[in-house]
Design an enzyme around this catalytic site. Sequence first.
Site, short mmCIF file in Angstrom:
data_model
loop_
_atom_site.label_atom_id
_atom_site.label_comp_id
_atom_site.label_asym_id
_atom_site.label_seq_id
_atom_site.Cartn_x
_atom_site.Cartn_y
_atom_site.Cartn_z
N CYS A 6 17.28 -20.03 -2.26
CA CYS A 6 17.48 -18.67 -2.76
C CYS A 6 17.77 -17.76 -1.57
O CYS A 6 16.85 -17.30 -0.90
CB CYS A 6 16.27 -18.18 -3.54
SG CYS A 6 16.46 -16.49 -4.17
N CYS A 44 23.07 -13.87 -6.86
CA CYS A 44 22.49 -15.16 -6.49
C CYS A 44 23.07 -15.54 -5.14
O CYS A 44 24.27 -15.78 -5.02
CB CYS A 44 22.81 -16.22 -7.54
SG CYS A 44 22.24 -17.88 -7.09
#
Length: 293
Positions: A76, A224
């Site tokens: 992430c 993202c």
Amino acid sequence: MAGAAPFAKMNGIGNEIIVADMRGRADRVTAAAAIALNADPATRFDQIMAIYDAKTPGTGYFVEILNSDGSSAQACGNGMRCVVQALAAETGETVFTFETVAGILNAKQHADGLISVDMGKPRFGWQEIPLAEEFRDTRMIELQIGPIDAPVLHSPSAVSMGNPHAIFWADNDVWSYELERFGPMLENHPMFPERANISIAQVTSPDSMVIRTWERGAGLTKACGSAACAAAVAGARTKRTGRSVNLTAPGGQLHVEWRDDDNVVLTGPAEWEFSGTFDPSNGTWKRDTESAA
């Protein structure tokens, strides 16, 4: 609150993040706690970034990542920037080395406040991504949305940035596609044995693109970071872009450079919202008095 751990609610260009400080503890953040925190509108998130004591010599911290459905995530980028900002504010340091389940990540905070995270090397082999069937060239795999004779989108690029991604290339505005409708189906498509992050990307110049992402385990997201990296790498692999790309996501802008050493560097901001404490076993929490609205 017994056993409470500190946390900060943050975001990386709209990618909602909880940074949980689990250093000096033997327990872990449970899936039940993640689900409970996400059920509360005040603490709703895309990922929890749980910071633990280092496991490997030469690293400063071990970071475990949980999605909003309680599942584990390998990478992430937006969350790692939030971790960097939180630790930089605490320690005064600007250069960090982290360990995650996906490997070692280096990161630094620049003088202007922007944060760069070295996301490592992309992987393109069908078994590395992974895919359920063999494709010798993952720049374009056989997968489509819509009727066979008139697909809405087709032939995505597939790549792993520590987690699996499929990037569909759009000629039209990325907002003209119903990602919220077909994202869940594609995330769980049999082609992706570990599920996948699904993105729609529109190249707007040799060094820019617009992207929307349905994130594995989190759903439709404003941003993202690993998907931005995957899209930039796939753009370069398919000769749609160069190796340095500015990406516009619904939450804001990111920059991705696929360096000559094959590592992918993601650069962007992070934003602090509020802090509190929570129970890592069940997700009950309270806001710090000084950060209360």
